[in-house]
Design a protein around this motif. Structure first.
Motif, mmCIF file in Angstrom:
data_model
loop_
_atom_site.group_PDB
_atom_site.id
_atom_site.type_symbol
_atom_site.label_atom_id
_atom_site.label_comp_id
_atom_site.label_asym_id
_atom_site.label_seq_id
_atom_site.Cartn_x
_atom_site.Cartn_y
_atom_site.Cartn_z
ATOM 1 N N GLY A 164 0.832 -1.210 0.000
ATOM 2 C CA GLY A 164 0.000 0.000 0.000
ATOM 3 C C GLY A 164 0.862 1.253 0.000
ATOM 4 N N LEU A 165 1.891 1.255 0.843
ATOM 5 C CA LEU A 165 2.789 2.426 0.882
ATOM 6 C C LEU A 165 3.450 2.630 -0.473
ATOM 7 N N LYS A 166 3.839 1.512 -1.097
ATOM 8 C CA LYS A 166 4.511 1.640 -2.403
ATOM 9 C C LYS A 166 3.569 2.247 -3.440
ATOM 10 N N ARG A 167 2.306 1.876 -3.348
ATOM 11 C CA ARG A 167 1.341 2.457 -4.294
ATOM 12 C C ARG A 167 1.184 3.960 -4.063
ATOM 13 N N LEU A 168 1.473 4.405 -2.845
ATOM 14 C CA LEU A 168 1.325 5.835 -2.544
ATOM 15 C C LEU A 168 2.625 6.606 -2.735
ATOM 16 N N GLU A 169 3.703 5.894 -3.091
ATOM 17 C CA GLU A 169 5.019 6.546 -3.225
ATOM 18 C C GLU A 169 4.951 7.783 -4.108
ATOM 19 N N TYR A 170 4.112 7.697 -5.146
ATOM 20 C CA TYR A 170 4.055 8.773 -6.131
ATOM 21 C C TYR A 170 3.669 10.114 -5.500
ATOM 22 N N ARG A 171 3.063 10.067 -4.328
ATOM 23 C CA ARG A 171 2.626 11.327 -3.718
ATOM 24 C C ARG A 171 3.801 12.156 -3.214
ATOM 25 N N LYS A 210 -10.379 15.216 8.426
ATOM 26 C CA LYS A 210 -10.786 16.616 8.228
ATOM 27 C C LYS A 210 -9.767 17.243 7.285
ATOM 28 N N GLY A 211 -10.214 17.578 6.110
ATOM 29 C CA GLY A 211 -9.346 18.281 5.158
ATOM 30 C C GLY A 211 -8.286 17.431 4.493
ATOM 31 N N SER A 212 -8.112 16.203 4.902
ATOM 32 C CA SER A 212 -7.093 15.352 4.288
ATOM 33 C C SER A 212 -7.755 14.006 3.972
ATOM 34 N N PRO A 213 -7.788 13.621 2.712
ATOM 35 C CA PRO A 213 -8.676 12.545 2.292
ATOM 36 C C PRO A 213 -8.381 11.169 2.886
ATOM 37 N N VAL A 214 -9.455 10.423 3.105
ATOM 38 C CA VAL A 214 -9.327 9.038 3.552
ATOM 39 C C VAL A 214 -10.392 8.213 2.833
ATOM 40 N N ALA A 215 -9.965 7.101 2.229
ATOM 41 C CA ALA A 215 -10.908 6.182 1.596
ATOM 42 C C ALA A 215 -10.854 4.851 2.349
ATOM 43 N N ILE A 216 -12.007 4.256 2.565
ATOM 44 C CA ILE A 216 -12.042 2.951 3.245
ATOM 45 C C ILE A 216 -12.517 1.916 2.237
ATOM 46 N N GLY A 217 -11.653 0.958 1.920
ATOM 47 C CA GLY A 217 -12.008 -0.107 0.987
ATOM 48 C C GLY A 217 -12.693 -1.227 1.753
ATOM 49 N N ILE A 218 -13.843 -1.650 1.232
ATOM 50 C CA ILE A 218 -14.604 -2.690 1.923
ATOM 51 C C ILE A 218 -14.433 -3.990 1.156
ATOM 52 N N LYS A 226 -13.858 -8.507 1.323
ATOM 53 C CA LYS A 226 -14.582 -9.625 1.946
ATOM 54 C C LYS A 226 -13.908 -9.896 3.289
ATOM 55 N N ALA A 227 -14.573 -9.553 4.357
ATOM 56 C CA ALA A 227 -14.043 -9.730 5.718
ATOM 57 C C ALA A 227 -12.702 -9.027 5.907
ATOM 58 N N GLU A 228 -12.509 -7.933 5.212
ATOM 59 C CA GLU A 228 -11.294 -7.140 5.429
ATOM 60 C C GLU A 228 -11.529 -5.696 4.977
ATOM 61 N N TYR A 229 -10.777 -4.784 5.576
ATOM 62 C CA TYR A 229 -10.893 -3.362 5.264
ATOM 63 C C TYR A 229 -9.495 -2.802 5.033
ATOM 64 N N ILE A 230 -9.335 -2.089 3.945
ATOM 65 C CA ILE A 230 -8.058 -1.444 3.650
ATOM 66 C C ILE A 230 -8.350 0.052 3.585
ATOM 67 N N VAL A 231 -7.626 0.788 4.393
ATOM 68 C CA VAL A 231 -7.865 2.231 4.471
ATOM 69 C C VAL A 231 -6.650 2.944 3.884
ATOM 70 N N ALA A 232 -6.869 3.990 3.125
ATOM 71 C CA ALA A 232 -5.715 4.691 2.543
ATOM 72 C C ALA A 232 -6.082 6.124 2.177
ATOM 73 N N SER A 233 -5.037 6.908 1.939
ATOM 74 C CA SER A 233 -5.296 8.308 1.583
ATOM 75 C C SER A 233 -5.835 8.458 0.167
ATOM 76 N N ASP A 234 -5.659 7.463 -0.688
ATOM 77 C CA ASP A 234 -6.410 7.463 -1.937
ATOM 78 C C ASP A 234 -6.645 6.021 -2.343
ATOM 79 N N ALA A 235 -7.319 5.842 -3.460
ATOM 80 C CA ALA A 235 -7.809 4.498 -3.775
ATOM 81 C C ALA A 235 -6.735 3.538 -4.298
ATOM 82 N N THR A 236 -5.561 4.048 -4.682
ATOM 83 C CA THR A 236 -4.606 3.157 -5.358
ATOM 84 C C THR A 236 -4.185 1.929 -4.522
ATOM 85 N N PRO A 237 -3.970 2.050 -3.199
ATOM 86 C CA PRO A 237 -3.611 0.833 -2.451
ATOM 87 C C PRO A 237 -4.788 -0.127 -2.289
ATOM 88 N N ILE A 238 -5.993 0.369 -2.515
ATOM 89 C CA ILE A 238 -7.202 -0.422 -2.248
ATOM 90 C C ILE A 238 -7.577 -1.277 -3.449
#
Ligand code: M6R
Length: 612
Positions: free
Chosen positions: A21-28, A177-185, A187-199
């Protein structure tokens, strides 16, 4: 800027999910990374400055097992780039761990109060405050989610926040607040990230938190409340990106892949929105009635960076087609200039990420002052996309390279479509004209494809100029913004100083710089100012400047003056910038590659600029 990833779910090993997930966000963009996992009654954590692979080296064989985990890439704001200052941060007893994106503005006041109460701080970051504040309230309420809400009520600033605690090891608390968070739903697991790429590789179902919302996730499910603990209904969105779109697919870099994707990304922006046989444009989500649009007397388009240059081209297009006065404002300047706005005004925010803080705040200012608002945006569900009255998604697919390329050309296409729509609505163009305009748009992807075949040729040109320390870019009309964009691309990824100017301005100052060490890039396609540009070229030649020209196929005259010519197909004036920018993207790319620069992650830059 900073990236956060969190995981709770069925997997036995969650460390690989967090690292991937972190690697997917490296581009930021980031300068350090860290991870914390609750495993068998303790929090195992490592943090390290440098690239994620440095963190992996430090962790060694990895962390096996675990119940819940959080991870972070930091882009330093408060406190230097040190292992210590990297996230996660902890409370006094190392029982609560947090990762945080954003800035806590009142951190010094809070830190002083907490120190007076006996809290011991290990770092000089603003973020560490959050761990200690949550600790303070946890002691009182013995409930992690409630303690987080109470802490956040004391905080002034922005946060995308993940919290875990040894006292409630089966829980992940998420806040925004002011800094994005996406929660991926999943099957019996949740992946949370600042954008959708790790999800993306786990699930396409996501919810986006809104400001001052807190989600509590455990193995049974999730619940979202506001800071007062009132339940919030959340819409589950379906991501229309797939994971291959966020991978390099055989290209050396994301930037090159994204340059080469432009025939498709341009098509995707107009696909389904044109009816060529009727000469009509249709939009799904403008959410502004035709009656309201007919009442628009003034248009303000606002953005930052490359998106701002796309707006300058949009201004040219929209004003040309609709004759409605149109202005372009730097978002960062707009909000502080006491703007004059009323209900007749349409405000358009243009942004790839949909998260750029300056653009978001300019939009809010325009809304407060009574303007109708539209967003031209790439990231579905992003903050700006959700706050505008209506909008046009770019549909360019994820743009990972920090230097924006395909989003730029799509932004021009989206404004072109909007210009035709509005012009037709208010009777400034007839069906014959709209059919022609749509026909020309349809020809673009093939023309872009032809330009892309010149990549090797442009690489050779790059070899000749890669050691120059300064460049000038000159263009006129709607190619002036392309001069600005060409110069910005070169600066961003090769660290060579470059300036863009309207060509006629050269003689008012920059001409003093011209000598045999100054390459000048001219955008000199056959339009109404072609002859004037040719004269400017002579002026450069007379002073021994080196000329690289972007010209139309078949133009033999230009080769007599220019040292190097890149020939591109012809299109109508309004669309010309979409073709002229492609050679400049490639020129910047090849120069940077030859200089061994990290083009996808240029130094000091972040993909999504979420600070003022
Ligand atoms: O996500 P946005 O389009 O709002 O971003 C705006 C600028 O930060 C962005 O275009 C920046 O200038 C790029 N690095 C340009 O390549």
């Amino acid at each position: 800027m900073c990236g956060i990833v969190g995981y709770i779910g069925k997997r036995k090993d969650i460390y690989p999910v967090l690292i991937k997930g972190l690697k997917r966000l490296e581009y930021r963009g980031y300068d350090s990374a860290g991870v914390a996992i609750i495993k068998d009654g303790e929090i195992i954590s490592e943090k390290k400055i440098g690239k994620i692979k440095e963190l992996e080296k430090k962790v060694g064989k990895g962390i096996i097992g675990g119940e819940v985990g959080i991870a972070h890439t930091r882009w330093a704001t408060h406190g230097g780039v040190t292992d210590e200052n990297a996230h996660p941060h902890f409370d006094c007893n190392n029982k609560i761990a947090i990762v945080h994106n954003g800035i806590i503005e009142n951190w010094q006041t809070l830190k002083k109060l907490l120190e007076e109460e006996g809290h011991k701080f290990k770092t000089n970051t603003d973020s560490e405050i959050l761990a200690h504040l949550i600790e303070k309230y946890y002691k009182e309420v013995k409930d992690l989610a409630k303690a987080t809400r109470l802490a956040l009520k004391k905080v002034i600033g922005a946060y995308g926040l993940l919290v875990i605690s040894l006292d409630e090891p089966d829980k992940l608390v998420v806040a925004r607040k002011g800094s994005p968070v996406a929660i991926g739903i999943g099957k019996a697991e949740y992946i949370v990230a600042s954008d959708a790429t790790p999800i993306l590789e786990y699930t396409k179902k996501v919810i986006y938190l809104d400001d001052e919302e807190v989600a509590v996730i455990n193995h049974e499910g999730y619940k979202v409340v506001d800071l007062e603990n009132s339940d919030k209904e959340k819409k589950v969105n379906n991501l229309d990106w797939d994971i291959t779109m966020a991978e390099k697919m055989g290209y050396d870099t994301f930037m090159l892949k994204e340059i080469f994707e432009q025939p498709d990304s341009i098509t995707n922006t107009f696909r389904g929105r044109i009816i060529p046989e009727e000469g009509k444009i249709k939009f799904g989500g403008l959410n502004i009635s035709d009656e309201e649009l007919k009442g628009v007397k003034r248009i303000i388009i606002s953005a930052c960076g490359t998106a701002y240059y796309a707006c300058l081209i949009g201004e040219y297009i929209i004003e040309n087609l609709t004759e409605i006065p149109t202005e372009v404002e730097y978002a960062s300047e707009f909000r502080y200039k006491k703007p004059v706005i009323n209900g007749d005004c349409l405000f358009i925010a243009v942004t790839q990420s949909g998260e750029t803080t300056d653009t978001l705040f300019a939009l809010r200012e325009a809304k407060n002052l009574g303007a109708k608002t539209l967003g031209i945006c790439n990231v579905v569900g992003s903050s700006i996309a959700r706050e505008v009255d209506g909008g046009i998604y770019l549909h360019s697919g994820p743009e990972i390279g920090v230097a924006s390329t395909k989003a730029f050309t799509s932004m021009i296409v989206a404004q072109y479509l909007f210009g035709i729509y509005l012009a037709e609505l208010i009777g400034k163009v007839d069906t014959k004209q709209t059919k022609e305009l749509i026909y020309e748009l349809q020809q673009l992807p093939d023309s872009v494809r032809r330009i892309l075949t010149l990549s090797d040729e442009i690489r050779e040109i790059a070899a000749k100029y890669q050691d120059n320390r300064n460049f000038l870019y000159l263009g006129r009309g709607n190619n002036f913004p392309i001069a600005l964009e060409g110069a910005l691309k070169l600066k961003e990824i090769s660290y060579i100083h470059a300036e863009g100017y309207p060509a006629a301005e050269m003689k008012h100052g920059p001409i003093a710089l011209i000598d045999e060490n100054m390459p000048v890039v001219f955008i000199a396609t056959k339009d109404k100012v072609y002859e004037k540009i040719m004269s400017n070229m002579q002026e450069v030649k007379a002073r021994k400047g080196k000329i690289i020209a972007v010209a139309n196929e078949g133009d033999k005259e230009i080769a007599k003056i220019a040292d190097d010519v890149i020939y591109i197909p012809k299109t109508i004036d309004l669309l010309n910038p979409i073709l002229t920018v492609i050679p400049l993207q490639l020129l910047a790319y090849h120069i940077a590659q030859r200089k061994c620069c990290d083009v996808d992650k240029p130094r000091n830059l972040a993909k999504s600029v979420t600070v003022e």
